[in-house]
Motif scaffolding. Structure first.
Motif, PDB file in Angstrom:
ATOM      1  N   ALA A 265       0.785  -1.136  -0.004  1.00  0.00           N
ATOM      2  CA  ALA A 265      -0.003  -0.022  -0.113  1.00  0.00           C
ATOM      3  C   ALA A 265       0.872   1.191  -0.023  1.00  0.00           C
ATOM      4  O   ALA A 265       0.720   2.220  -0.625  1.00  0.00           O
ATOM      5  CB  ALA A 265      -1.066   0.033   1.278  1.00  0.00           C
TER       6      ALA A 265
ATOM      7  N   SER B 146       0.490   2.217  -3.864  1.00  0.00           N
ATOM      8  CA  SER B 146      -0.800   2.451  -4.135  1.00  0.00           C
ATOM      9  C   SER B 146      -1.070   4.282  -3.936  1.00  0.00           C
ATOM     10  O   SER B 146      -1.977   4.853  -4.656  1.00  0.00           O
ATOM     11  CB  SER B 146      -1.938   2.405  -3.096  1.00  0.00           C
TER      12      SER B 146
ATOM     13  N   SER C 297     -10.057  -4.204  -5.595  1.00  0.00           N
ATOM     14  CA  SER C 297      -9.343  -2.909  -6.076  1.00  0.00           C
ATOM     15  C   SER C 297      -9.679  -2.253  -7.293  1.00  0.00           C
ATOM     16  O   SER C 297      -8.858  -2.375  -8.449  1.00  0.00           O
ATOM     17  CB  SER C 297      -7.795  -3.322  -5.844  1.00  0.00           C
TER      18      SER C 297
ATOM     19  N   GLY D  69      -9.423   3.200  -7.150  1.00  0.00           N
ATOM     20  CA  GLY D  69      -9.479   3.043  -5.618  1.00  0.00           C
ATOM     21  C   GLY D  69     -10.974   2.885  -5.298  1.00  0.00           C
ATOM     22  O   GLY D  69     -11.851   3.337  -5.736  1.00  0.00           O
TER      23      GLY D  69
ATOM     24  N   THR E  22      -8.761   0.345  -2.264  1.00  0.00           N
ATOM     25  CA  THR E  22      -8.224  -0.929  -2.298  1.00  0.00           C
ATOM     26  C   THR E  22      -8.767  -1.616  -1.061  1.00  0.00           C
ATOM     27  O   THR E  22      -8.457  -0.978  -0.145  1.00  0.00           O
ATOM     28  CB  THR E  22      -6.851  -1.194  -2.709  1.00  0.00           C
TER      29      THR E  22
END
Length: 424
Positions: free
Chosen positions: A349, A353, A407, A411, A413
């Motif tokens: 993450a 992300s 996901s 977004g 997720t």
């Protein structure tokens, strides 16, 4: 001897009556729930094309599973018949349509649905059989004691009890004699008839040999992955020790040897080397601590999974909220697997992300440890070969756990992990 015989006969009689009551409850009291579950499930499945069924189907199938699990429990407690179940775990917190897809792909779901009409027909008859075996002989006794007059008056002629036409007191005694024979049969076969009901249930609900073989294959593969991962971890530890702490300790030993020779000849040089050795020892100790933390974090062993994840969150460069609802502790291997799985998901993450916030939720329910990690990043995470999530899936698979990822592009997720376990 006679006392023991009477006691044994009384126990068998009580067992026969109890079995008859249980069979009657299964046949009469449970039948409406079986019919209702089947109707609701069929209606919900029919509504899937309209979209409404995607929301209602998980609830209907969960009710069917609960009904089937109750029957499994009764089979084990009442007759010692064990009915295995092979449900695929449903990720907690997943969207209703995801849960619907997971449950409909589960072969055990379709076995449950096939069982419902069987339980309403053949299952009903086999469950009612013990009550019939016990109650029908009592009717023969009642006819012999005078009930035949009421029955013949109501019929306006002979009343048939089995194959005996009851018209007078003599034929009524014949019905009573038949009742005695039937009671002997009931004494012998009442418990067996209820066991037949549960064996029929097992024949429909239990997974077949092909599915069990597939299950064994999956467990074998996950065990092999675990062995490979363990071997790789041992090689990493050996490499880190050789290149890190061991090299520093060797250098420190050489410095101490030089200091021993210089302590009288060149005290200033010896002091400098002592300071260098002290620094090397501190660095070696730090590396050993990092290595031990990578093997099994001390906070995990001392404080448990919840506090270990909180400590992990404090070291992240993004704001992270951790919610923990664990009334006890799982076994150490399960805690370790869950901790490193969360660590890997949080690392992904942070790295990939672009998230600004992360939420972690840990709780235990229905015999499963459930962990969800949600971030507000760009989305697009998938479980693929070579990805960190694939490694997490293999790690959880060792403990019969599952991983689900939601996901969408843009977004958020949500990664859900589930491991079956009990808490101490």
């Amino acid at each position: 001897m006679n006392t023991n015989t009477k006691s044994d006969g009384g126990s068998r009689a009580r067992g026969m009556v109890l079995t008859a009551v249980r069979g009657f409850v299964l046949a009469v009291a449970v039948l409406p729930w079986t019919v209702l579950s089947l109707v609701l499930t069929l209606v919900s499945l029919a509504l899937i094309p309209l979209g409404l069924g995607l929301v209602t189907t998980p609830w209907a199938l969960t009710a069917v599973r609960a009904l089937a699990n109750t029957r499994r429990e009764l089979a084990r407690e009442w007759c010692g018949v064990r009915i295995p179940a092979a449900y695929q775990p449903v990720p907690a917190g997943a969207r209703p349509w995801t849960r619907t897809a997971v449950m409909l792909r589960d072969p055990q779901t379709w076995r449950d649905l096939r069982w419902l009409p069987v339980d309403m027909t053949a299952g009903f008859l086999t469950a009612l059989a013990p009550a019939v075996l016990v109650l029908y002989p009592l009717e023969g006794f009642a006819l012999a004691l005078g009930l035949w007059r009421v029955m013949t008056d109501a019929q306006g002629g002979a009343y048939w009890y089995g194959f005996v036409p009851v018209e007078d007191q003599t034929s009524a005694f014949g019905a009573g004699a038949l009742g005695v024979l039937l009671l002997i049969v009931a004494h012998r076969f009442t418990v067996s008839s209820l066991r037949l009901h549960f064996r029929l249930t097992r024949a429909v609900l239990a997974p077949g040999e092909t599915e069990l073989a597939a299950r064994v294959r999956v467990l074998t593969e996950t065990r092999r992955d675990a062995v490979d991962s363990s071997a790789a971890e041992l090689r990493r530890i050996e490499r880190d020790l050789h290149d890190g702490a061991q090299a520093r300790l060797v250098a420190m030993g050489m410095d101490l040897g030089t200091i021993e020779m210089l302590v009288d000849k060149d005290p200033e040089k010896a002091k400098h080397l002592l300071a260098q050795a002290r620094q090397s020892s501190a660095e070696a100790l730090s590396e050993l601590r990092d290595l031990v933390r990578g093997i099994h974090p001390p906070v995990l062993a001392e404080r448990g999974l919840g506090d270990a994840v909180r400590a992990l969150a404090l070291r992240l460069p993004v704001a992270t909220e951790v919610a923990v609802d664990l009334p006890g502790r799982a076994e150490a291997p399960v805690e370790s697997a869950a901790y490193f799985a969360v660590s890997e998901v949080l690392t992904n993450a942070v790295k990939h992300s672009g998230a600004e916030r992360v939420w972690v939720d840990l709780h235990h329910t229905d015999g499963h440890l459930r962990i969800s990690v949600t971030d507000n990043g760009r989305g697009g995470a998938v479980i693929g070969a070579g990805s960190g999530l694939a490694g997490v899936e293999r790690r959880l698979g060792t403990f019969d756990g599952v991983l689900a990822v939601s996901s969408p592009a843009g977004g958020p997720t949500m990664v859900t992990m589930e491991i079956p376990c009990a808490l101490s």
